[in-house]
Design an enzyme around this catalytic site. Structure first.
Site, PDB file in Angstrom:
ATOM      1  N   GLU A   1     -22.157   2.766  -7.471  1.00 21.90           N
ATOM      2  CA  GLU A   1     -22.010   2.117  -6.398  1.00 21.90           C
ATOM      3  C   GLU A   1     -23.288   2.893  -5.259  1.00 21.90           C
ATOM      4  O   GLU A   1     -22.822   4.388  -6.046  1.00 21.90           O
ATOM      5  CB  GLU A   1     -20.999   1.369  -5.547  1.00 21.90           C
ATOM      6  CG  GLU A   1     -19.642   2.274  -5.494  1.00 21.90           C
ATOM      7  CD  GLU A   1     -18.482   1.252  -5.215  1.00 21.90           C
ATOM      8  OE1 GLU A   1     -18.968   0.672  -5.590  1.00 21.90           O
ATOM      9  OE2 GLU A   1     -18.361   2.138  -4.509  1.00 21.90           O
TER      10      GLU A   1
ATOM     11  N   ASN B   1      -7.520  -5.014  -3.459  1.00 21.96           N
ATOM     12  CA  ASN B   1      -6.693  -3.863  -3.952  1.00 21.96           C
ATOM     13  C   ASN B   1      -5.149  -5.358  -4.150  1.00 21.96           C
ATOM     14  O   ASN B   1      -4.996  -5.613  -3.037  1.00 21.96           O
ATOM     15  CB  ASN B   1      -5.819  -3.078  -3.246  1.00 21.96           C
ATOM     16  CG  ASN B   1      -7.026  -1.446  -3.174  1.00 21.96           C
ATOM     17  OD1 ASN B   1      -7.037  -1.174  -5.354  1.00 21.96           O
ATOM     18  ND2 ASN B   1      -6.906  -0.908  -2.390  1.00 21.96           N
TER      19      ASN B   1
ATOM     20  N   ASN C   1     -11.190  12.051  -2.433  1.00 19.55           N
ATOM     21  CA  ASN C   1     -11.082  10.506  -2.416  1.00 19.55           C
ATOM     22  C   ASN C   1      -9.700  10.095  -2.559  1.00 19.55           C
ATOM     23  O   ASN C   1      -9.887   8.810  -2.811  1.00 19.55           O
ATOM     24  CB  ASN C   1     -12.273   9.244  -3.503  1.00 19.55           C
ATOM     25  CG  ASN C   1     -13.185  10.230  -3.759  1.00 19.55           C
ATOM     26  OD1 ASN C   1     -13.954  10.143  -2.256  1.00 19.55           O
ATOM     27  ND2 ASN C   1     -14.023  10.979  -4.295  1.00 19.55           N
TER      28      ASN C   1
ATOM     29  N   GLU D   1     -13.468  -2.551  -1.525  1.00 14.14           N
ATOM     30  CA  GLU D   1     -13.387  -3.130  -3.031  1.00 14.14           C
ATOM     31  C   GLU D   1     -11.490  -3.588  -2.253  1.00 14.14           C
ATOM     32  O   GLU D   1     -11.466  -3.411  -1.193  1.00 14.14           O
ATOM     33  CB  GLU D   1     -12.362  -2.209  -3.936  1.00 14.14           C
ATOM     34  CG  GLU D   1     -11.414  -0.746  -3.519  1.00 14.14           C
ATOM     35  CD  GLU D   1     -10.944  -0.117  -4.523  1.00 14.14           C
ATOM     36  OE1 GLU D   1     -11.978   0.391  -5.279  1.00 14.14           O
ATOM     37  OE2 GLU D   1     -10.576   0.694  -4.306  1.00 14.14           O
TER      38      GLU D   1
ATOM     39  N   GLU E   1     -10.445  -3.080   1.565  1.00 14.21           N
ATOM     40  CA  GLU E   1     -10.823  -2.153   2.475  1.00 14.21           C
ATOM     41  C   GLU E   1     -12.774  -2.118   2.446  1.00 14.21           C
ATOM     42  O   GLU E   1     -13.453  -3.025   1.922  1.00 14.21           O
ATOM     43  CB  GLU E   1     -10.938  -0.619   0.969  1.00 14.21           C
ATOM     44  CG  GLU E   1      -9.240  -0.448  -0.073  1.00 14.21           C
ATOM     45  CD  GLU E   1      -9.146   0.526  -0.094  1.00 14.21           C
ATOM     46  OE1 GLU E   1      -9.661   1.451  -1.024  1.00 14.21           O
ATOM     47  OE2 GLU E   1      -7.767   0.843  -0.315  1.00 14.21           O
TER      48      GLU E   1
END
Length: 558
Positions: free
Chosen positions: A89, A179, A124, A177, A164
Site C-alpha cells: 500500500e 483489528n 512499526n 486497517e 486504525e
C-alpha cells in the site's frame, strides 16, 4: 495473494478508496511487488495480510528495497502468523497513528469509544499510547468515530474492535486497517470511559445488546500506557533480550497506576515469544498528572535479570516535543537520529548523581564496619571515626574529587565547587532507595556494586556506571592494567539471541561494507546482519538453524 491498497483518496474515510487484488496471472514474487510499487509510486508499505504488532512490515523506497522487503516480510509473516500473504500500500510519510475503539453487538448496534494516540513506534510497533489524543478536536474525533462505526456496521461486526487510521498534519485521515480483537492498548480506553471492555465483549458474545448509547460515552481524565519490553533500547531502539527475571516488582503501590502482566519473579524470557514484559498504565485528571505518575511509576519499577526499555520510555514521556504533542510515527528516529543514548544529564543532575554515588559508597563502607546485629566495631579497614571521606569518582571518563561527611541519615557532599545535602533511610538491602538531594526527591536503584569500586545506578531511568574509590585506592588503581578492547571491524557478532535463518557468505567470499552476511530471527522478527567493512571472509561460525546468543561470533573477515 498480494493485495494492493491505499491509493491517494479524499481527506475523510473511504471516499475514493479503491483497494484491488492483483491479477492471478502475475507471479507471487518480489518482481510482482516492484510492479505494484510502480502503480502506487514510492514509498510503499509491504505488510503481512494476517499481521499485527509490526511483524512482517517493511517500508520500501525503491525496487531493491521492495525485493528485500518482500523476502523478509513474507518470511516473518509465515513464522508469526502461519500465513505469508502480503499487502502492498501507499506509504504516507510522517503521519500520526490514531485509532478508534468500537463496540458492536448482534442486534445492529455499535458505538465508538473515543480514540487512542499510538504514534510513538519503533519498527512499526507501538511503544507509548495515550487516550485521548492531544491532536484531535471534537469535530475530527466525531468524524473518525462515525466512519469507524459505519465500517463495523457494514460488516455486521459484533465485539470490541479497533479501526486504525493515519492522520496527516491537516487532520485528514486515512483508513489503515481494522483489528477484530482486543488491542494491547485497550486499558487507556477503559480508564477514560469507565467501561470494562472484556466484560462488554463477553456480554456481546452471550447475545445481550449493548448497555450504552453513543451519548453515554465520556472522556474523563487522561491515560497513558507504556509497553515495557525485555529489549536493549540502545540497539535500534530495542533489540530483544533474554534471561530469567531474578527480581521483579511492579509499582502498583503508587496512585493511579495499573499493570497488566503475565510474569513473576523467576519467569524466563525466551527467544520464541514476543518480548513484552507488561503494560504499564497511569491515569490522571489531565495529561500532566498522568505523565507525572508515569514518570514515578517507571522510576519505581524493579526489573532485574533481563535488559529492559524503561530508560527509553522515561525519556519519551519527559521529552519537550512529546509533552507539547508534536509527535508522529517517526518521533524516535527524529529525536534520536544517531540512536538512543540514554538520559543526557544536566549540570545539576550530574552533581546530584555524583553526590548520591558518593553517599552510597560511604554508607556501604560504614555498614561493612559493623556486625549485622551488634554495634561493636569490626577490626577497621578504614578508620571508623573518619570525619571526611576524600573520594575519587569517575563518571563518563571524567574523574571528580569529592569530599563527603555524614551526620545521621544526611550526608554533606562537596563536588565540583558545590555542596549538596543527601538524605535517605539508607536501607541498602532495599532494591529501591528514595533519596532527597537539597529538597529534590529522587528514586534510585543501585543495581550492582563491586569491590573494585564499580557501581551501577539507575538514575532518572538510565543506568549509569560510576566508579568510586577512596583517594588512596584511586592512586594505586593507576597501576592496574586495563583490558584491551576488541577490534570489532573484522568480526560480526550477534547483537541479540536468536536463530540463524540464512547465511549469505562462505569462506573466501569478498564482501562490501553494508552487505548482508546473515539473517537472525529473534522473537518472530528477522534482522539482517551486515558487514562492517569491505574484505574477504576468513571463517563462518554459524549455519542456518543454529541458535546463537548475544555476542556469539558469527563471521570473521581477514
Amino acid at each position: 495473494h498480494v493485495v494492493c491498497s491505499r491509493f491517494p483518496f479524499g481527506s475523510v474515510g473511504w471516499k475514493g478508496n479503491k483497494a484491488w487484488r492483483l491479477p492471478a496471472c502475475w507471479s507471487w514474487s518480489s518482481e510482482l511487488l516492484s510492479n505494484s510499487s510502480l502503480l502506487l509510486g514510492y514509498p510503499v508499505m509491504i505488510k503481512a495480510s494476517a499481521g499485527g504488532g509490526g511483524k512482517g512490515m517493511r517500508i520500501a523506497w525503491d525496487d531493491e528495497e521492495t525485493r528485500d522487503g518482500f523476502r523478509f516480510s513474507s518470511q516473518e509473516a509465515a513464522s508469526s502468523f502461519g500465513d505469508d500473504r502480503l499487502l502492498i500500500e501507499k506509504f504516507i510519510d510522517n503521519p500520526r497513528h490514531i485509532e478508534i475503539q468500537v463496540l458492536g453487538d448482534k442486534h445492529g448496534n455499535a458505538v465508538w469509544l473515543n480514540e487512542r494516540e499510538c504514534s510513538i513506534q519503533r519498527r512499526n510497533q507501538k511503544v507509548v499510547e495515550e487516550a485521548p489524543s492531544i491532536f484531535l478536536d471534537s469535530k475530527t474525533r466525531r468524524a473518525m468515530g462515525e466512519q469507524a462505526v459505519a465500517l463495523a456496521k457494514a460488516v455486521k461486526y459484533s465485539s470490541a474492535g479497533t479501526v486504525e487510521f493515519l492522520v496527516d498534519s491537516k487532520k485528514n485521515f486515512y483508513f489503515l486497517e481494522m483489528n477484530t480483537r482486543l488491542q494491547v492498548e485497550h486499558p487507556v480506553t477503559e480508564c477514560i470511559t469507565g467501561l470494562d471492555l472484556v466484560q462488554e465483549m463477553i456480554r456481546v458474545a452471550k447475545g445481550y445488546p449493548l448497555r450504552h448509547k453513543q451519548a453515554d460515552i465520556p472522556i474523563n481524565g487522561w491515560a497513558v500506557e507504556c509497553r515495557v519490553y525485555a529489549e536493549d533500547p540502545y540497539k535500534s531502539f530495542g533489540l530483544p533480550s533474554i534471561g530469567r527475571l531474578s527480581q521483579y516488582q511492579e509499582p502498583i503501590h503508587l496512585p493511579g497506576v495499573r499493570v497488566d502482566s503475565g510474569i513473576q519473579p523467576g519467569s524466563d524470557i525466551s527467544i520464541y515469544y514476543d518480548p513484552m514484559i507488561s503494560k504499564l498504565i497511569t491515569y490522571g485528571s489531565d495529561r500532566t498528572e498522568a505523565l507525572k505518575r508515569m514518570e514515578d511509576a517507571l522510576d519505581n519499577y524493579i526489573i532485574r535479570g533481563v535488559t529492559h526499555n524503561i530508560a527509553l520510555l522515561r525519556e519519551v514521556i519527559i521529552n519537550s516535543r512529546f509533552i507539547e504533542g508534536d509527535i508522529n510515527t517517526k518521533f524516535l528516529s527524529d529525536v534520536y537520529p544517531d540512536g538512543f543514548k540514554g538520559h543526557k544529564l544536566t549540570e545539576n543532575e550530574r552533581k546530584q548523581l555524583l553526590a548520591i554515588a558518593s553517599s552510597l559508597f560511604v554508607a556501604f563502607q560504614l555498614r561493612a564496619q559493623r556486625f549485622q546485629e551488634h554495634e561493636t566495631s569490626r577490626v577497621p579497614i578504614i578508620k571508623p571515626q573518619m570525619a571526611n571521606w576524600e573520594l575519587s569518582v569517575k563518571l563518563h571518563d571524567e574523574v571528580h574529587t569529592v569530599i563527603a561527611s555524614n551526620s545521621g541519615p544526611t550526608f554533606s557532599v562537596e563536588v565540583d565547587g558545590s555542596k549538596l545535602n543527601v538524605t535517605s533511610t539508607w536501607n541498602l538491602a532495599s532494591p529501591l532507595l528514595s533519596v532527597n538531594v537539597d529538597g529534590i526527591q529522587r528514586t534510585i536503584q543501585c543495581l550492582s556494586r563491586e569491590a573494585g569500586g564499580n557501581m551501577s545506578i539507575q538514575f532518572l531511568g538510565t543506568v549509569y556506571q560510576v566508579h568510586v574509590l577512596t583517594k588512596l585506592a584511586a592512586e594505586l588503581n593507576k597501576f592496574m592494567l586495563e583490558k584491551v578492547a576488541e577490534d570489532t571491524s573484522s568480526v560480526l557478532r550477534s547483537p541479540m539471541p536468536g536463530v540463524v535463518v540464512a547465511v549469505s557468505v562462505k569462506p573466501g567470499d569478498m564482501v562490501a561494507e553494508g552487505q548482508e552476511i546473515c539473517v537472525i530471527e529473534a522473537m518472530k522478527m528477522q534482522n539482517s546482519m551486515t558487514a562492517g567493512k569491505t574484505g574477504k571472509v576468513k571463517s563462518v561460525h554459524c549455519k542456518a538453524g543454529d541458535t546463537v546468543g548475544e555476542g556469539d561470533l558469527l563471521v570473521e573477515l581477514e
